[in-house]
Design a protein around this motif. Structure first.
Motif, short mmCIF file in Angstrom:
data_model
loop_
_atom_site.label_atom_id
_atom_site.label_comp_id
_atom_site.label_asym_id
_atom_site.label_seq_id
_atom_site.Cartn_x
_atom_site.Cartn_y
_atom_site.Cartn_z
N VAL A 51 0.87 -1.17 0.00
CA VAL A 51 0.00 0.00 0.00
C VAL A 51 0.91 1.22 0.00
N PRO A 52 1.06 1.85 -1.16
CA PRO A 52 1.96 3.00 -1.23
C PRO A 52 1.38 4.20 -0.48
N PRO A 53 2.25 5.08 -0.03
CA PRO A 53 1.77 6.30 0.65
C PRO A 53 1.07 7.21 -0.35
N GLY A 54 0.44 8.26 0.18
CA GLY A 54 -0.27 9.21 -0.67
C GLY A 54 0.65 9.90 -1.67
N PHE A 80 4.05 10.95 -8.21
CA PHE A 80 3.22 9.94 -8.87
C PHE A 80 2.91 8.79 -7.91
N TRP A 81 1.83 8.10 -8.20
CA TRP A 81 1.37 7.01 -7.37
C TRP A 81 2.45 5.93 -7.32
N GLY A 82 2.81 5.50 -6.15
CA GLY A 82 3.83 4.48 -5.97
C GLY A 82 5.24 5.02 -5.90
N GLU A 83 5.40 6.32 -5.99
CA GLU A 83 6.74 6.91 -5.98
C GLU A 83 7.50 6.56 -4.69
N GLY A 84 6.77 6.50 -3.57
CA GLY A 84 7.42 6.16 -2.30
C GLY A 84 7.97 4.73 -2.29
N LEU A 85 7.39 3.86 -3.09
CA LEU A 85 7.87 2.49 -3.18
C LEU A 85 8.85 2.31 -4.34
N LEU A 86 8.57 3.00 -5.43
CA LEU A 86 9.33 2.78 -6.66
C LEU A 86 10.36 3.85 -6.98
#
Length: 105
Positions: free
Chosen positions: A89-92, A98-104
């Motif tokens: 569940v990626p952060p806001g 961009f969506w998923g930036e915190g993970l990717l």
């Protein structure tokens, strides 16, 4: 998870309530009188489902649902693990991100 209802239904009412940690007729925790009563974990078997998943037994963690091993739970003999899942569940998203930036990212 699949519950073996044929085996479960052959158990006594008292055993079912001990395994779950709730009174079957009312939904009250063992020792309580109403469904929404605070469970008294000391009155339950140490392997009762309600006791094992209660926040007091999990460092205060409150989750709607969580992955759970029934290996040490009294429910173990009545359930069969049939699948699992892993979720991220990626952060806001921050402005300009961009969506998923915190993970990717």
């Amino acid at each position: 998870m699949r519950v073996d209802l044929e085996v479960w239904d052959r158990q006594t009412l008292g055993h079912q309530e001990t395994v779950i940690g709730r009174v079957k007729a009312s939904g009250a925790p063992v020792g309580g009188s109403g469904e929404h009563d605070r469970p008294d974990l000391r009155r339950m078997d140490e392997r009762a489902h309600v006791r094992l998943v209660h926040p007091e037994a999990n460092g205060g963690a409150r989750l709607l649902r969580r992955g759970y091993s029934y290996a040490d739970d009294l429910l173990g003999p009545y359930v069969t693990h049939t699948s699992s899942g892993v979720y991220a569940v990626p952060p806001g998203v921050v402005e300009g991100g961009f969506w998923g930036e915190g993970l990717l990212g």
